[in-house]
Design an enzyme around this catalytic site. Sequence first.
Site, PDB file in Angstrom:
ATOM      1  N   SER A   1       0.847  -1.199   0.000  1.00 28.38           N
ATOM      2  CA  SER A   1       0.000   0.000   0.000  1.00 28.38           C
ATOM      3  C   SER A   1       0.879   1.245   0.000  1.00 28.38           C
ATOM      4  O   SER A   1       2.038   1.203   0.447  1.00 28.38           O
ATOM      5  CB  SER A   1      -0.933  -0.013   1.212  1.00 28.38           C
ATOM      6  OG  SER A   1      -0.226  -0.337   2.383  1.00 28.38           O
TER       7      SER A   1
ATOM      8  N   GLU B   1       1.016   5.366   1.006  1.00 27.90           N
ATOM      9  CA  GLU B   1       0.382   6.420   1.810  1.00 27.90           C
ATOM     10  C   GLU B   1       0.617   7.804   1.200  1.00 27.90           C
ATOM     11  O   GLU B   1       1.730   8.118   0.780  1.00 27.90           O
ATOM     12  CB  GLU B   1       0.941   6.373   3.242  1.00 27.90           C
ATOM     13  CG  GLU B   1       0.327   7.416   4.158  1.00 27.90           C
ATOM     14  CD  GLU B   1       0.720   7.204   5.610  1.00 27.90           C
ATOM     15  OE1 GLU B   1       0.674   6.056   6.108  1.00 27.90           O
ATOM     16  OE2 GLU B   1       1.094   8.213   6.254  1.00 27.90           O
TER      17      GLU B   1
ATOM     18  N   ALA C   1      -5.191  15.608  12.739  1.00 25.82           N
ATOM     19  CA  ALA C   1      -5.926  15.576  14.005  1.00 25.82           C
ATOM     20  C   ALA C   1      -6.312  17.000  14.393  1.00 25.82           C
ATOM     21  O   ALA C   1      -5.672  17.963  13.979  1.00 25.82           O
ATOM     22  CB  ALA C   1      -5.066  14.938  15.089  1.00 25.82           C
TER      23      ALA C   1
ATOM     24  N   ASP D   1      -2.407  13.180  16.973  1.00 27.30           N
ATOM     25  CA  ASP D   1      -1.762  14.087  17.935  1.00 27.30           C
ATOM     26  C   ASP D   1      -2.390  15.452  17.762  1.00 27.30           C
ATOM     27  O   ASP D   1      -2.382  15.998  16.660  1.00 27.30           O
ATOM     28  CB  ASP D   1      -0.255  14.199  17.650  1.00 27.30           C
ATOM     29  CG  ASP D   1       0.467  12.907  17.987  1.00 27.30           C
ATOM     30  OD1 ASP D   1       0.226  12.375  19.083  1.00 27.30           O
ATOM     31  OD2 ASP D   1       1.256  12.445  17.146  1.00 27.30           O
TER      32      ASP D   1
ATOM     33  N   TYR E   1       3.915   0.039  16.672  1.00 31.55           N
ATOM     34  CA  TYR E   1       5.199   0.717  16.908  1.00 31.55           C
ATOM     35  C   TYR E   1       6.263  -0.290  17.352  1.00 31.55           C
ATOM     36  O   TYR E   1       6.439  -0.520  18.556  1.00 31.55           O
ATOM     37  CB  TYR E   1       5.023   1.806  17.978  1.00 31.55           C
ATOM     38  CG  TYR E   1       4.007   2.849  17.556  1.00 31.55           C
ATOM     39  CD1 TYR E   1       4.403   3.991  16.877  1.00 31.55           C
ATOM     40  CD2 TYR E   1       2.646   2.646  17.788  1.00 31.55           C
ATOM     41  CE1 TYR E   1       3.469   4.921  16.442  1.00 31.55           C
ATOM     42  CE2 TYR E   1       1.696   3.567  17.354  1.00 31.55           C
ATOM     43  CZ  TYR E   1       2.121   4.697  16.681  1.00 31.55           C
ATOM     44  OH  TYR E   1       1.194   5.612  16.237  1.00 31.55           O
TER      45      TYR E   1
ATOM     46  N   PHE F   1      12.265  13.272  10.462  1.00 31.15           N
ATOM     47  CA  PHE F   1      11.156  12.300  10.555  1.00 31.15           C
ATOM     48  C   PHE F   1      11.417  11.308  11.691  1.00 31.15           C
ATOM     49  O   PHE F   1      10.523  10.994  12.459  1.00 31.15           O
ATOM     50  CB  PHE F   1      11.009  11.506   9.250  1.00 31.15           C
ATOM     51  CG  PHE F   1      10.402  12.283   8.113  1.00 31.15           C
ATOM     52  CD1 PHE F   1       9.331  13.135   8.319  1.00 31.15           C
ATOM     53  CD2 PHE F   1      10.893  12.141   6.823  1.00 31.15           C
ATOM     54  CE1 PHE F   1       8.770  13.857   7.272  1.00 31.15           C
ATOM     55  CE2 PHE F   1      10.345  12.845   5.768  1.00 31.15           C
ATOM     56  CZ  PHE F   1       9.281  13.700   5.988  1.00 31.15           C
TER      57      PHE F   1
ATOM     58  N   HIS G   1       4.017  -1.208   3.575  1.00 39.55           N
ATOM     59  CA  HIS G   1       3.242   0.030   3.450  1.00 39.55           C
ATOM     60  C   HIS G   1       4.258   1.157   3.232  1.00 39.55           C
ATOM     61  O   HIS G   1       5.099   1.396   4.093  1.00 39.55           O
ATOM     62  CB  HIS G   1       2.442   0.256   4.739  1.00 39.55           C
ATOM     63  CG  HIS G   1       1.652   1.525   4.774  1.00 39.55           C
ATOM     64  ND1 HIS G   1       0.515   1.719   4.006  1.00 39.55           N
ATOM     65  CD2 HIS G   1       1.814   2.678   5.483  1.00 39.55           C
ATOM     66  CE1 HIS G   1       0.014   2.922   4.252  1.00 39.55           C
ATOM     67  NE2 HIS G   1       0.793   3.529   5.135  1.00 39.55           N
TER      68      HIS G   1
HETATM   69  C1  LIG Z   1       0.673   4.009   9.871  1.00 42.95           C
HETATM   70  C2  LIG Z   1       0.470   5.315  10.612  1.00 42.95           C
HETATM   71  C3  LIG Z   1      -0.370   6.294  10.059  1.00 42.95           C
HETATM   72  C4  LIG Z   1      -0.574   7.502  10.717  1.00 42.95           C
HETATM   73  N1  LIG Z   1      -1.429   8.440  10.162  1.00 42.95           N
HETATM   74  C5  LIG Z   1      -1.701   9.583  10.820  1.00 42.95           C
HETATM   75  C6  LIG Z   1      -2.650  10.539  10.302  1.00 42.95           C
HETATM   76  O1  LIG Z   1      -3.241  10.346   9.236  1.00 42.95           O
HETATM   77  N2  LIG Z   1      -2.891  11.664  11.031  1.00 42.95           N
HETATM   78  C7  LIG Z   1      -2.276  11.896  12.230  1.00 42.95           C
HETATM   79  O2  LIG Z   1      -2.559  12.935  12.852  1.00 42.95           O
HETATM   80  N3  LIG Z   1      -1.377  11.021  12.745  1.00 42.95           N
HETATM   81  C8  LIG Z   1      -1.081   9.875  12.069  1.00 42.95           C
HETATM   82  N4  LIG Z   1      -0.188   8.968  12.613  1.00 42.95           N
HETATM   83  C9  LIG Z   1       0.502   9.287  13.867  1.00 42.95           C
HETATM   84  C10 LIG Z   1      -0.337   8.863  15.095  1.00 42.95           C
HETATM   85  O3  LIG Z   1      -1.547   9.563  15.114  1.00 42.95           O
HETATM   86  C11 LIG Z   1       0.497   9.175  16.334  1.00 42.95           C
HETATM   87  O4  LIG Z   1       1.578   8.301  16.417  1.00 42.95           O
HETATM   88  C12 LIG Z   1      -0.296   9.209  17.639  1.00 42.95           C
HETATM   89  O5  LIG Z   1       0.546   9.786  18.639  1.00 42.95           O
HETATM   90  C13 LIG Z   1      -0.721   7.849  18.158  1.00 42.95           C
HETATM   91  O6  LIG Z   1      -1.757   7.337  17.436  1.00 42.95           O
HETATM   92  P1  LIG Z   1      -2.208   5.792  17.693  1.00 42.95           P
HETATM   93  O7  LIG Z   1      -3.397   5.560  16.858  1.00 42.95           O
HETATM   94  O8  LIG Z   1      -1.055   4.895  17.534  1.00 42.95           O
HETATM   95  O9  LIG Z   1      -2.624   5.915  19.244  1.00 42.95           O
HETATM   96  P2  LIG Z   1      -2.892   4.846  20.400  1.00 42.95           P
HETATM   97  O10 LIG Z   1      -2.846   3.443  19.922  1.00 42.95           O
HETATM   98  O11 LIG Z   1      -4.131   5.312  21.081  1.00 42.95           O
HETATM   99  O12 LIG Z   1      -1.617   5.066  21.359  1.00 42.95           O
HETATM  100  C14 LIG Z   1      -1.212   6.384  21.704  1.00 42.95           C
HETATM  101  C15 LIG Z   1      -0.395   6.358  22.992  1.00 42.95           C
HETATM  102  O13 LIG Z   1      -1.252   6.111  24.100  1.00 42.95           O
HETATM  103  C16 LIG Z   1      -0.870   4.927  24.798  1.00 42.95           C
HETATM  104  N5  LIG Z   1      -2.138   4.247  25.120  1.00 42.95           N
HETATM  105  C17 LIG Z   1      -2.961   3.599  24.260  1.00 42.95           C
HETATM  106  N6  LIG Z   1      -4.050   3.146  24.924  1.00 42.95           N
HETATM  107  C18 LIG Z   1      -3.923   3.526  26.228  1.00 42.95           C
HETATM  108  C19 LIG Z   1      -4.717   3.364  27.398  1.00 42.95           C
HETATM  109  N7  LIG Z   1      -5.889   2.715  27.394  1.00 42.95           N
HETATM  110  N8  LIG Z   1      -4.275   3.916  28.583  1.00 42.95           N
HETATM  111  C20 LIG Z   1      -3.079   4.582  28.622  1.00 42.95           C
HETATM  112  N9  LIG Z   1      -2.279   4.758  27.535  1.00 42.95           N
HETATM  113  C21 LIG Z   1      -2.691   4.236  26.360  1.00 42.95           C
HETATM  114  C22 LIG Z   1       0.034   4.153  23.846  1.00 42.95           C
HETATM  115  O14 LIG Z   1       0.993   3.372  24.558  1.00 42.95           O
HETATM  116  C23 LIG Z   1       0.693   5.290  23.072  1.00 42.95           C
HETATM  117  O15 LIG Z   1       1.784   5.809  23.780  1.00 42.95           O
HETATM  118  C24 LIG Z   1       0.079   7.751  11.958  1.00 42.95           C
HETATM  119  C25 LIG Z   1       0.931   6.772  12.504  1.00 42.95           C
HETATM  120  C26 LIG Z   1       1.118   5.569  11.854  1.00 42.95           C
HETATM  121  C27 LIG Z   1       2.052   4.550  12.454  1.00 42.95           C
END
Ligand SMILES: Cc1cc2nc3c(=O)[nH]c(=O)nc-3n(C[C@H](O)[C@H](O)[C@H](O)COP(=O)(O)OP(=O)(O)OC[C@H]3O[C@@H](n4cnc5c(N)ncnc54)[C@H](O)[C@@H]3O)c2cc1C
Length: 299
Positions: free
Chosen positions: A8, A10, A44, A102, A141, A212, A262
């Site tokens: 895929s 991005e 975000a 974020d 991660y 990055f 990806h």
């Molecule tokens: C493939 C990919 C695509 C991305 N695309 C985008 C995008 O389009 N737009 C954008 O803004 N960002 C994007 N990001 C970045 C991403 O949004 C950030 O890395 C963000 O900080 C974490 O998102 P997540 O979905 O991994 O969060 P989560 O899985 O919710 O994790 C975030 C943090 O919270 C912690 N955590 C999770 N659940 C809990 C809980 N229940 N209690 C306490 N702590 C917890 C985790 O350990 C981690 O440190 C992308 C990242 C990747 C890898």
Amino acid sequence: MSSKLRFSFELFPARTPEGMAKLQSVVGKLAVAQPDFFSVTHGAGGSYQEGTYETLLMVAEHTGVEVAPHLTCVGSTRANIAAHLDRYCAAGVKRIVALRGDLPATAMSSAAPAEFHYASDLVRFIRETHGDAFKIEVAAYPEMHPQAVSPSTDFEYFRRKVEAGADAALTQLFYNAGAYFDFMERCDKAGIRIPVMPGIMPIAGFSNIVRFCAGCGADLPRWVRLRLEELQNDKPALVDFGLSVVTRLCETLLANGAPGLHFYTINQSGPTLRLWENLRLSAQVRESAIRIQANLHPA
Ligand SMILES: Cc1cc2nc3c(=O)[nH]c(=O)nc-3n(C[C@H](O)[C@H](O)[C@H](O)COP(=O)(O)OP(=O)(O)OC[C@H]3O[C@@H](n4cnc5c(N)ncnc54)[C@H](O)[C@@H]3O)c2cc1C
């Protein structure tokens, strides 16, 4: 598990009509590689979210390839997320990349709504409101999320996303194949069987890649950083070196069980397509990867 490798690409949304026209030309070139889908990122906290929708429509119409919007939930409301999902359903979208995102610092300090805290909340919400209408991809991660307390708690939260209904995962970029294999071993021990696609960032510049990696907590191996630094004023040599490093990484991953790749294209066709061509040239690696997949995951 299917023995077909999945690839895929991005993209991030174009912000202007000129940007959209340029991106249309880029996706036209990328589509020739016949990826399984294009994904389109999503800002975000309200940062140009409309662009995700407009870009995905353009890509779908122009290429006919499946398109998967990213959807971030932090700072959003259930009503707003439901509206996005309904619109994607109506547009024929079948796959969502579900993320926390974020919040920009400005939004953090204002009274942003807090109806979703983590990506697992979003995955659960999608399943509750839209059943199996979408395949759900989540982030993984291998080198730990930069804000995580520890590798084990971060992994535990990854597991929760899978339990909430994720079908597959896309990893953060990394340059240490060992981190991915370690992550997959942990998945195996935890009984997590979903495909986890390594996220691959081609190397096309020194300062960009350093930035990055620093931004997302990825380790750029010292020897790679030193060589890139030395080559930073010789762009063709730097690009060749970056290509050989990332080609070797992809070959190692595919030859040892990764179910696909990806690519973070940064809206450029050149670096990804050069890498793609390199991988196609080493067809032996791809064929042996397919055989290994079949042995690792018999039907
Ligand atoms: C493939 C990919 C695509 C991305 N695309 C985008 C995008 O389009 N737009 C954008 O803004 N960002 C994007 N990001 C970045 C991403 O949004 C950030 O890395 C963000 O900080 C974490 O998102 P997540 O979905 O991994 O969060 P989560 O899985 O919710 O994790 C975030 C943090 O919270 C912690 N955590 C999770 N659940 C809990 C809980 N229940 N209690 C306490 N702590 C917890 C985790 O350990 C981690 O440190 C992308 C990242 C990747 C890898």
